[in-house]
Design an enzyme around this catalytic site. Sequence first.
Site, short mmCIF file in Angstrom:
data_model
loop_
_atom_site.label_atom_id
_atom_site.label_comp_id
_atom_site.label_asym_id
_atom_site.label_seq_id
_atom_site.Cartn_x
_atom_site.Cartn_y
_atom_site.Cartn_z
N SER A 101 0.83 -1.21 0.00
CA SER A 101 0.00 0.00 0.00
C SER A 101 0.86 1.25 0.00
CB SER A 101 -0.91 0.01 1.23
OG SER A 101 -1.54 1.26 1.36
N TYR A 129 -2.65 5.76 -5.19
CA TYR A 129 -3.73 6.68 -5.55
C TYR A 129 -3.06 7.76 -6.38
CZ TYR A 129 -6.30 4.48 -1.70
OH TYR A 129 -6.93 3.57 -0.87
N THR A 155 -5.58 2.43 -7.57
CA THR A 155 -6.89 2.27 -6.92
C THR A 155 -7.79 3.40 -7.40
OG1 THR A 155 -5.89 1.20 -5.03
CG2 THR A 155 -8.09 2.12 -4.71
N LYS A 223 -7.54 -1.17 -9.97
CA LYS A 223 -8.24 -1.76 -8.82
C LYS A 223 -9.49 -0.94 -8.49
CE LYS A 223 -7.48 -3.05 -3.95
NZ LYS A 223 -8.08 -2.02 -3.10
N HIS A 247 -13.37 -2.18 -2.41
CA HIS A 247 -12.49 -1.65 -1.36
C HIS A 247 -12.86 -2.24 0.01
CE1 HIS A 247 -9.52 1.84 -1.10
NE2 HIS A 247 -9.60 1.45 0.16
C1 LIG Z 1 -7.73 -1.55 7.00
C2 LIG Z 1 -7.79 -1.51 5.50
C3 LIG Z 1 -6.96 -0.65 4.80
C4 LIG Z 1 -6.99 -0.61 3.42
N1 LIG Z 1 -6.12 0.20 2.77
C5 LIG Z 1 -6.11 0.20 1.41
C6 LIG Z 1 -5.15 0.97 0.72
O1 LIG Z 1 -4.29 1.63 1.31
N2 LIG Z 1 -5.20 0.95 -0.64
C7 LIG Z 1 -6.13 0.22 -1.33
O2 LIG Z 1 -6.16 0.24 -2.56
N3 LIG Z 1 -7.03 -0.55 -0.69
C8 LIG Z 1 -7.03 -0.57 0.67
N4 LIG Z 1 -7.93 -1.38 1.31
C9 LIG Z 1 -8.82 -2.27 0.53
C10 LIG Z 1 -8.15 -3.63 0.27
O3 LIG Z 1 -7.13 -3.51 -0.69
C11 LIG Z 1 -9.14 -4.66 -0.28
O4 LIG Z 1 -9.83 -4.11 -1.38
C12 LIG Z 1 -10.14 -5.17 0.76
O5 LIG Z 1 -9.60 -5.18 2.05
C13 LIG Z 1 -10.61 -6.56 0.38
O6 LIG Z 1 -11.60 -7.01 1.22
P1 LIG Z 1 -11.37 -8.01 2.48
O7 LIG Z 1 -10.76 -7.18 3.56
O8 LIG Z 1 -12.74 -8.45 2.76
O9 LIG Z 1 -10.47 -9.13 2.03
C14 LIG Z 1 -7.91 -1.42 2.71
C15 LIG Z 1 -8.75 -2.29 3.41
C16 LIG Z 1 -8.70 -2.35 4.79
C17 LIG Z 1 -9.60 -3.31 5.51
O1 LIG Z 2 -8.55 2.75 4.79
C1 LIG Z 2 -8.56 2.53 3.56
O2 LIG Z 2 -9.35 1.75 3.03
C2 LIG Z 2 -7.60 3.21 2.71
O3 LIG Z 2 -7.61 2.91 1.56
C3 LIG Z 2 -6.62 4.20 3.22
C4 LIG Z 2 -6.14 5.15 2.31
C5 LIG Z 2 -5.27 6.12 2.76
C6 LIG Z 2 -4.85 6.14 4.07
C7 LIG Z 2 -5.32 5.19 4.94
C8 LIG Z 2 -6.19 4.21 4.53
#
Ligand SMILES: Cc1cc2nc3c(=O)[nH]c(=O)nc-3n(C[C@H](O)[C@H](O)[C@H](O)COP(=O)(O)O)c2cc1C
Ligand SMILES: O=C(O)C(=O)c1ccccc1
Length: 358
Positions: A101, A129, A155, A223, A247
């Site tokens: 990430s 992003y 994303t 994504k 997401h």
């Molecule tokens: C705590 C958390 C932080 C996330 N941070 C990002 C991120 O920084 N960038 C991103 O593209 N997706 C982020 N996502 C989405 C995940 O990439 C993914 O799409 C999602 O967690 C998939 O679902 P699942 O948790 O049910 O497996 C985040 C999800 C969670 C739960």
């Molecule tokens: O929390 C998230 O899902 C996420 O994508 C994110 C994006 C930037 C900073 C922290 C979390």
Amino acid sequence: MRELRDKARSLLDPVIRDFYEGGADSETALAENERAFARLALLPRILAGAGQASTAVRLLGADLDTPVLVAPTAFHRLAHPDGEVATARAAAAAGTVLIASMAATTAVAEVTAAARDVRPDAQVWFQLYLQPEPEVTAELVRRAEAAGCTALVVTADSPVFGRHGRDERNGFHDLPPGYAAENMRDLPGTPPGGTRPIAMSPALSWADLRRLRELTRLPVVLKGVLHPADAARAADEGLAAVVVSNHGGRQLDAAPATVEALPAVVAAIAGRIPVLLDGGVRTGSDVVTALALGATAVAVGRPVLWGLAAEGEDGVARVLRTLREQTAHVLTLCGARDRADLAPDQVVARGIREVPAC
Ligand SMILES: Cc1cc2nc3c(=O)[nH]c(=O)nc-3n(C[C@H](O)[C@H](O)[C@H](O)COP(=O)(O)O)c2cc1C
Ligand SMILES: O=C(O)C(=O)c1ccccc1
């Protein structure tokens, strides 16, 4: 998996647990991702003579041992002091891709070094992003390339930050003192040593994605695709793959469950590029269901955070190993050697159907 989840829940500070577990608004999309898998059954084929199942998959030119990738999630050091280094080591050892990430608490160069230390050919993709200032995006791309990342994952489901009610109630808006989004350090326009916030912008368009592609020779994965017309355009524009994702239910709460959006995306892509899926994948049955519906691979977000919070690198390794073993077992029970032996007609809706009159 449940055991690791429960252990993680008991160890984590409730505010951090809510950040990891929570979704947007009413958390409908979050709940639906898992529920939609539960509504589907697999019809096995019998006497298929498939032999020993294989979970190996080739993706963007790399050979992986498992079709379960690590989805990009923010702030791993809040789960465990080893943070993204532990996740990277476990992903490399499992022979899968870590999608690092942009919002990591460890700089991407340190993440790729940790993965390579375990396995020289480890695959780390960099999620980003697109930033409103092109020079900031360009510097992030340059860093990901220099770190040895083998793909970029843009994303595109976040024109604004999702509204996370749990974080609002908990007052969780920023990293606690002592932690930073290390990829955001020393970028154009930041004071030396400082970080800049990650921006999300509703002004971004396909033109910005095209400009990104002019900056790099790395394959670019999109994504957050849910509409089949966007999937078709991604293939037309020469993107390397798409990830069907809402997401993890953290952006548009009215979004469909990802496994329900998958078939139309697969049809629109028509085999031109790989289709990946994330959201609610918790068991080998979920993995095989997605593969049968045409996904090349899947990714998991929260399960990795549970493993990390519960047992660090070993916990992440256990999550990935469990999912790989379950996937192999379910493939075998379905009469399939690998995903090529599966077909969408093996996925059926559960529930009471009318019994034909006789
Ligand atoms: C705590 C958390 C932080 C996330 N941070 C990002 C991120 O920084 N960038 C991103 O593209 N997706 C982020 N996502 C989405 C995940 O990439 C993914 O799409 C999602 O967690 C998939 O679902 P699942 O948790 O049910 O497996 C985040 C999800 C969670 C739960
Ligand atoms: O929390 C998230 O899902 C996420 O994508 C994110 C994006 C930037 C900073 C922290 C979390």
